[in-house]
Scaffold this motif. Structure first.
Motif, mmCIF file in Angstrom:
data_model
loop_
_atom_site.group_PDB
_atom_site.id
_atom_site.type_symbol
_atom_site.label_atom_id
_atom_site.label_comp_id
_atom_site.label_asym_id
_atom_site.label_seq_id
_atom_site.Cartn_x
_atom_site.Cartn_y
_atom_site.Cartn_z
ATOM 1 N N LEU A 75 1.982 10.538 -2.029
ATOM 2 C CA LEU A 75 1.136 11.026 -0.933
ATOM 3 C C LEU A 75 1.957 11.224 0.335
ATOM 4 O O LEU A 75 1.787 12.211 1.062
ATOM 5 C CB LEU A 75 0.001 10.039 -0.672
ATOM 6 C CG LEU A 75 -0.956 10.399 0.474
ATOM 7 C CD1 LEU A 75 -1.681 11.702 0.155
ATOM 8 C CD2 LEU A 75 -1.959 9.269 0.709
ATOM 9 N N HIS A 76 2.868 10.297 0.592
ATOM 10 C CA HIS A 76 3.709 10.382 1.795
ATOM 11 C C HIS A 76 4.566 11.644 1.776
ATOM 12 O O HIS A 76 4.658 12.359 2.781
ATOM 13 C CB HIS A 76 4.593 9.141 1.886
ATOM 14 C CG HIS A 76 5.497 9.131 3.077
ATOM 15 N ND1 HIS A 76 5.026 9.075 4.368
ATOM 16 C CD2 HIS A 76 6.854 9.187 3.178
ATOM 17 C CE1 HIS A 76 6.043 9.097 5.216
ATOM 18 N NE2 HIS A 76 7.160 9.155 4.522
ATOM 19 N N VAL A 77 5.172 11.918 0.629
ATOM 20 C CA VAL A 77 6.035 13.103 0.517
ATOM 21 C C VAL A 77 5.223 14.387 0.653
ATOM 22 O O VAL A 77 5.722 15.400 1.152
ATOM 23 C CB VAL A 77 6.800 13.079 -0.823
ATOM 24 C CG1 VAL A 77 7.520 14.396 -1.058
ATOM 25 C CG2 VAL A 77 7.796 11.924 -0.839
ATOM 26 N N ARG A 78 3.973 14.348 0.234
ATOM 27 C CA ARG A 78 3.121 15.531 0.365
ATOM 28 C C ARG A 78 2.907 15.869 1.844
ATOM 29 O O ARG A 78 2.880 17.033 2.231
ATOM 30 C CB ARG A 78 1.772 15.287 -0.310
ATOM 31 C CG ARG A 78 0.876 16.541 -0.350
ATOM 32 C CD ARG A 78 -0.513 16.195 -0.855
ATOM 33 N NE ARG A 78 -0.456 15.486 -2.130
ATOM 34 C CZ ARG A 78 -1.498 14.861 -2.669
ATOM 35 N NH1 ARG A 78 -2.661 14.836 -2.006
ATOM 36 N NH2 ARG A 78 -1.389 14.254 -3.831
ATOM 37 N N HIS A 79 2.767 14.835 2.663
ATOM 38 C CA HIS A 79 2.542 15.053 4.097
ATOM 39 C C HIS A 79 3.848 15.188 4.887
ATOM 40 O O HIS A 79 3.887 15.886 5.901
ATOM 41 C CB HIS A 79 1.713 13.910 4.682
ATOM 42 C CG HIS A 79 0.287 13.888 4.203
ATOM 43 N ND1 HIS A 79 -0.642 14.807 4.596
ATOM 44 C CD2 HIS A 79 -0.350 13.057 3.344
ATOM 45 C CE1 HIS A 79 -1.811 14.558 4.029
ATOM 46 N NE2 HIS A 79 -1.665 13.490 3.255
ATOM 47 N N ARG B 29 0.834 -1.222 0.000
ATOM 48 C CA ARG B 29 0.000 0.000 0.000
ATOM 49 C C ARG B 29 0.864 1.266 0.000
ATOM 50 O O ARG B 29 0.372 2.349 0.295
ATOM 51 C CB ARG B 29 -0.912 -0.013 1.226
ATOM 52 C CG ARG B 29 -1.854 -1.216 1.260
ATOM 53 C CD ARG B 29 -2.761 -1.180 2.469
ATOM 54 N NE ARG B 29 -3.645 -0.017 2.446
ATOM 55 C CZ ARG B 29 -4.521 0.266 3.413
ATOM 56 N NH1 ARG B 29 -4.606 -0.541 4.468
ATOM 57 N NH2 ARG B 29 -5.292 1.327 3.339
ATOM 58 N N LYS B 30 2.102 1.120 -0.345
ATOM 59 C CA LYS B 30 3.022 2.260 -0.350
ATOM 60 C C LYS B 30 2.615 3.289 -1.391
ATOM 61 O O LYS B 30 2.398 2.958 -2.555
ATOM 62 C CB LYS B 30 4.456 1.772 -0.624
ATOM 63 C CG LYS B 30 5.500 2.866 -0.526
ATOM 64 C CD LYS B 30 6.904 2.285 -0.705
ATOM 65 C CE LYS B 30 7.978 3.363 -0.570
ATOM 66 N NZ LYS B 30 9.329 2.788 -0.730
ATOM 67 N N ASN B 31 2.524 4.541 -0.965
ATOM 68 C CA ASN B 31 2.166 5.649 -1.858
ATOM 69 C C ASN B 31 3.148 6.782 -1.584
ATOM 70 O O ASN B 31 2.881 7.673 -0.775
ATOM 71 C CB ASN B 31 0.727 6.101 -1.612
ATOM 72 C CG ASN B 31 0.260 7.138 -2.626
ATOM 73 O OD1 ASN B 31 1.063 7.866 -3.207
ATOM 74 N ND2 ASN B 31 -1.047 7.198 -2.850
#
Length: 253
Positions: A235-239, A230-232
């Motif tokens: 999206l992770h870098v955005r947060h 489920r790695k995204n």
């Protein structure tokens, strides 16, 4: 005329005081660090005066709701030269024309200040989440950060309330300053640390014997809860922007 100040908020408020005292309402404000002298330029050097700054601050609180005054201060913490000049101009307009000017989002300067304050506040919230403390051998909790904006003054009370029973130091590497809490009051300090973050911590603060163990446990926990399928990354870098990763324990694994 160019008004040149020392880059502090009290210096900016003093510049406003000087402006009204000299009736020089067309003045342009520059921080000393970025101002470029010209051969025929006329300069007024602003000397920070705490009494004058306090008078302007009290005057603002009478003219504006406290939240609007805070917005001016938060925007100032961006440390953008353009922000300094616009805040200076808007404060002058507030005293001359009333506080309603800050409700006029059609004004380019007012809109700029509001947008700038939002960016600084966003950085403040990120720092609350991304600060990682390491315990030293003498019981001090140390953290190093490099925010885009000068948000330390905005987060010091948060950490004082959250870690009221611990001594801690949050050091802002880019600006060479920090806040130290001694279980009583929070003091602003300056340190001379020019090396990389990890080597600086090891050189200036001896870590507690169990600290590396706790770091390893946290890294293992982070790995175990990470579901690869489920790695995204986007999206992770955005947060959690990559510029913060070097100070996050879980990213050092």
């Amino acid at each position: 005329m160019d008004y040149v100040f020392d880059g502090t908020f009290k210096g900016l408020l003093t510049a406003v005081f000087d402006c009204f005292e000299r009736k020089d309402f067309q003045a342009r404000l520059y921080a000393k660090a970025t101002h470029q002298n010209t051969i025929f330029g006329i300069i007024h050097q602003v000397y920070t005066d705490e009494a004058a700054a306090a008078r302007v601050w009290k005057g603002l609180l009478k003219k504006l709701p406290a939240q609007e005054v805070r917005k001016l201060y938060v925007a100032f913490l961006s440390e953008l030269p353009e922000g300094y000049s616009k805040i200076f101009k808007v404060i002058i307009d507030v005293f001359k024309n009333g506080g309603d000017i800050l409700k006029n989002y059609g004004d380019a300067d007012v809109l700029f200040i509001n947008q700038l304050a939002k960016k600084v506040d966003r950085e403040k919230h990120r720092m609350k989440a991304f600060v990682r403390f390491q315990k030293s051998s003498d019981g001090l909790y140390f953290s190093m950060i490099e925010p885009d904006f000068n948000v330390l003054p905005l987060i010091a009370k948060f950490f004082k309330d959250r870690y009221a029973d611990q001594q801690w130091l949050i050091y802002e590497k880019r600006r060479g300053c920090g806040f130290f809490y001694d279980k009583d009051i929070v003091n602003e300090i300056e340190l001379s640390i020019s090396e990389g973050a990890s080597s600086a911590v090891e050189k200036y603060i001896a870590l507690d014997a169990d600290e590396l163990k706790y770091n390893t446990l946290w890294q293992d926990y982070f790995k175990s809860t990470n579901i690869i399928a489920r790695k995204n990354t986007k999206l992770h870098v955005r947060h959690v922007p990559k510029r913060y990763w070097k100070y996050l324990t879980e990213k050092q694994a």
